[in-house]
Design a protein around this motif. Structure first.
Motif, PDB file in Angstrom:
ATOM      1  N   GLU A 151     -11.516 -16.115  -5.408  1.00 26.03           N
ATOM      2  CA  GLU A 151     -11.014 -15.050  -7.015  1.00 26.03           C
ATOM      3  C   GLU A 151     -10.562 -14.031  -5.662  1.00 26.03           C
ATOM      4  N   LEU A 152     -11.601 -13.616  -4.429  1.00 26.05           N
ATOM      5  CA  LEU A 152     -11.822 -13.161  -3.438  1.00 26.05           C
ATOM      6  C   LEU A 152     -10.141 -13.196  -2.704  1.00 26.05           C
ATOM      7  N   LEU A 154      -7.022 -14.756  -3.812  1.00 26.37           N
ATOM      8  CA  LEU A 154      -6.345 -13.616  -5.041  1.00 26.37           C
ATOM      9  C   LEU A 154      -5.982 -12.870  -4.964  1.00 26.37           C
ATOM     10  N   PHE A 155      -7.206 -11.983  -4.640  1.00 27.40           N
ATOM     11  CA  PHE A 155      -7.598 -10.982  -4.762  1.00 27.40           C
ATOM     12  C   PHE A 155      -6.769 -10.295  -3.577  1.00 27.40           C
ATOM     13  N   GLN A 157      -4.907 -11.567  -1.820  1.00 28.54           N
ATOM     14  CA  GLN A 157      -3.245 -12.121  -1.022  1.00 28.54           C
ATOM     15  C   GLN A 157      -2.041 -10.927  -2.691  1.00 28.54           C
ATOM     16  N   SER A 158      -2.704 -10.389  -3.285  1.00 36.46           N
ATOM     17  CA  SER A 158      -2.649  -9.642  -4.722  1.00 36.46           C
ATOM     18  C   SER A 158      -1.920  -8.325  -4.143  1.00 36.46           C
ATOM     19  N   THR A 159      -2.947  -7.901  -2.737  1.00 33.81           N
ATOM     20  CA  THR A 159      -2.643  -6.554  -2.752  1.00 33.81           C
ATOM     21  C   THR A 159      -1.510  -6.654  -1.369  1.00 33.81           C
ATOM     22  N   GLY A 160      -0.796  -7.789  -1.093  1.00 34.38           N
ATOM     23  CA  GLY A 160       0.120  -7.363   0.226  1.00 34.38           C
ATOM     24  C   GLY A 160      -0.564  -6.598   1.240  1.00 34.38           C
ATOM     25  N   ALA A 161      -2.208  -6.623   1.173  1.00 34.71           N
ATOM     26  CA  ALA A 161      -2.349  -6.513   3.066  1.00 34.71           C
ATOM     27  C   ALA A 161      -2.536  -7.352   4.026  1.00 34.71           C
ATOM     28  N   THR A 166      -7.247  -7.467   6.415  1.00 33.99           N
ATOM     29  CA  THR A 166      -8.496  -8.158   5.232  1.00 33.99           C
ATOM     30  C   THR A 166      -9.170  -8.958   5.955  1.00 33.99           C
ATOM     31  N   LYS A 169     -11.616  -6.594   6.020  1.00 30.35           N
ATOM     32  CA  LYS A 169     -12.376  -5.619   5.110  1.00 30.35           C
ATOM     33  C   LYS A 169     -12.612  -7.131   4.907  1.00 30.35           C
ATOM     34  N   ILE A 170     -12.083  -7.863   4.395  1.00 30.72           N
ATOM     35  CA  ILE A 170     -13.425  -9.346   3.637  1.00 30.72           C
ATOM     36  C   ILE A 170     -13.010 -10.186   4.064  1.00 30.72           C
TER      37      ILE A 170
ATOM     38  N   LYS B  76       3.056 -11.164  -5.687  1.00 32.90           N
ATOM     39  CA  LYS B  76       3.587 -10.665  -6.328  1.00 32.90           C
ATOM     40  C   LYS B  76       2.185  -9.331  -6.387  1.00 32.90           C
ATOM     41  N   THR B  77       2.844  -7.630  -5.421  1.00 31.60           N
ATOM     42  CA  THR B  77       1.688  -6.598  -5.402  1.00 31.60           C
ATOM     43  C   THR B  77       1.751  -5.989  -6.495  1.00 31.60           C
ATOM     44  N   LEU B 104      -6.955  -1.721   0.477  1.00 29.08           N
ATOM     45  CA  LEU B 104      -5.681  -2.882   1.435  1.00 29.08           C
ATOM     46  C   LEU B 104      -4.477  -2.404   1.046  1.00 29.08           C
ATOM     47  N   ARG B 105      -4.065  -1.586  -0.180  1.00 33.74           N
ATOM     48  CA  ARG B 105      -2.602  -0.783  -0.371  1.00 33.74           C
ATOM     49  C   ARG B 105      -2.310  -0.520   0.397  1.00 33.74           C
TER      50      ARG B 105
END
Lengths: 260, 255
Positions: A151-152, A154-155, A157-161, A166, A169-170, B76-77, B104-105
């Motif tokens: 989950e983390l 995917l999370f 990845q969805s922020t585009g960081a 990452t 921070k993670i 997708k972001t 992160l963004r």
């Protein structure tokens, strides 16, 4: 001060146990008439050990230097390789199985070789401590950096960081608890490595001291040396634990400790 | 209504050595702006997989997903995402976790300061902003995770059984709160669940997925006024929707 009193109060059982243990030791030697050159009573260890205090402290410093240097280098190398292996599929298929198979050999078996290669000085001892500490650190680090939850992943990845972001921070904070499992295990082994290395070939250090005094039929001094070794081991472990507390005050095991 | 997402002939087959699992498809579906679409189906019908592929977080075997007529080729972001196992990290407080999304963004924490406080207030977590996730109950954690998924005001919110682990009463309460929040800005939501009642209560449209390999059995518009509170849930019309969906899954032998 209040905290200290509280700590004494909560620890009274174990303190009492230690006192009882040493009293039992002291008086059973008298009761069973054990010769002092076989097993000395704690009082004699204390008295004779105190007389040799200068040497003991000096040697503790020597062994501590080997231990701390080796342990530190092992942490740097172990984390470095651990992270590299976690993020590179090529290394994961080459270095990782290599490390796992070496982990199975008792590292201490290499000690005589290193002594014969590098002599009696500091270097072979540090190498042996590194060798003993490196594998638990690197293997736990690999495990740590590979166990981020789906989950983390995917999370983020969805922020585009970015990968670096990452990581700091993670990935890194998420990996810390498992990394510390390795550090603790290595910390316990570090003094073992240094001591055995000194047994095999050295002219100073607690391991050297213990092997010499044992050869001279002085178990009282050997026990004094063991006492200092124990203190050294405890200090290393305490340091790792304090670092853990500073770096991850949020960790669940810390919360439980604080509540008690 | 303007089309936001267009899914065409999408199919996913998992290959693991010699073993292949046909998760779902091929299926096609459109999602419009401002819709609350629920993907409803039994466990293992590939509904979570479908959601991840729509978000570009997983590759499809064939077919395509388009976001505003642009092909989705990577993650997708401009989305917010939330799972059954939440993405709160244990080393940050509730507020810190919400800010993690912003950091992160590369969004400025100062600009969002008020928004963070507002969203915490809207889910009744303002007093828990400085608590760590493990100090919160499961329901509070999911509320916090919801804030984390919403704070950057994404165009679309993907919810993968966000209430799956909660007890029935907490579920009911949080469902109502989510609805209230959704009604304020009406973002597009894709919601994955296997709870029929939950689907009918929250969605403007339900897509019924068959057991694996998942295909669309039918789509159902839920023509009930918002907010759908307890009173509405006892109404005949609500029950009618629930019953007709139960009927469908009964035919498949799922229930």
């Amino acid at each position: 001060m209040k905290k200290f009193i509280k700590w004494i109060l909560s620890g009274w059982m174990v303190i009492l146990f230690f006192i009882g243990f040493f009293l039992f030791w002291e008086y059973s030697i008298i009761f069973f008439d054990v010769p002092k050159y076989i097993l000395p009573p704690p009082s004699q260890i204390f008295v004779k050990g105190s007389a040799d205090l200068d040497k003991l402290i000096y040697y503790t410093g020597i062994t501590a230097l080997e231990t701390v240097l080796g342990f530190t280098i092992a942490i740097v190398l172990g984390l470095g390789f651990g992270i590299a292996i976690s993020f590179s599929s090529i290394l994961r298929r080459t270095l990782y199985p290599f490390f796992v198979s070496i982990e199975m050999t008792p590292k201490i078996a290499f000690a005589p070789l290193f002594i014969s290669w590098f002599g009696f000085g500091l270097l072979p001892k540090v190498i042996i401590v590194v060798l003993v500490c490196f594998f638990p650190i690197v293997l736990n680090a690999i495990l740590a950096f590979n166990s981020l939850s789906n989950e983390l992943t995917l999370f983020y990845q969805s922020t585009g960081a970015s990968r670096i972001k990452t990581f700091f921070k993670i990935r890194l904070p998420a990996a810390l608890p498992q990394c510390f499992v390795g550090f603790k295990y290595a910390g316990i082994n570090a003094t073992v490595g240094a001591t055995i290395a000194e047994f095999i070939g050295s002219d100073k250090g607690l391991g050297f001291y213990i092997s010499i005094v044992t050869g001279n039929m002085r178990p009282d001094l050997a026990f004094a040396g063991i006492f200092f070794l124990t203190c050294l081991g405890l200090s290393v472990f305490a340091f790792v634990t304090i670092m853990e507390k500073i770096l991850m005050p949020w960790h669940i095991s810390m919360k439980r400790l604080n509540k008690q | 209504m303007a089309k936001l997402i267009q899914v065409t002939n999408l199919k996913k087959i998992f290959e693991n050595g010699s073993e292949t699992v046909h998760a779902f498809g091929p299926l096609s579906v459109d999602i419009n702006i401002g819709e609350f679409v629920t993907i409803l189906g039994p466990s293992g019908c590939g509904k979570s997989t479908l959601m991840l592929i729509i978000a570009g977080l997983l590759e499809s075997t064939s077919g395509k997903v388009e976001f505003e007529n642009k092909l989705v080729e990577g993650p997708k972001t401009d989305i917010g995402i939330m799972f059954q196992n939440n993405t709160l990290v244990p080393w940050r407080t509730v507020k810190g976790n919400i800010e993690l999304q912003l950091e992160l963004r590369k969004l400025s924490l100062e600009d969002y300061e008020d928004k963070v406080n507002d969203i915490l207030k809207s889910v009744n977590l303002e007093d828990f902003a400085h608590r760590y996730p493990n100090e919160l109950s499961g329901g509070m954690q999911q509320r916090a995770a919801f804030c984390q998924a919403m704070i950057h005001e994404p165009k679309i919110i993907l919810l993968d059984e966000p209430l799956g682990k909660l007890d029935a009463m907490t579920r009911e309460k949080i469902r109502a709160d989510f609805q209230k929040l959704w009604m304020i800005k009406k973002p597009t939501v894709i919601f994955v669940t296997h709870s029929i009642e939950e689907a009918v209560q929250l969605s403007s449209r339900i897509i019924l997925i068959t057991p694996r390999p998942g295909k669309i059995d039918r789509e159902m518009k839920i023509d009930l006024p918002y907010p759908r509170d307890l009173k509405l849930k006892r109404s005949a019309k609500f029950m009618e929707y629930v019953n007709s969906i139960e009927e469908v899954f009964h035919e498949y032998g799922v229930i």
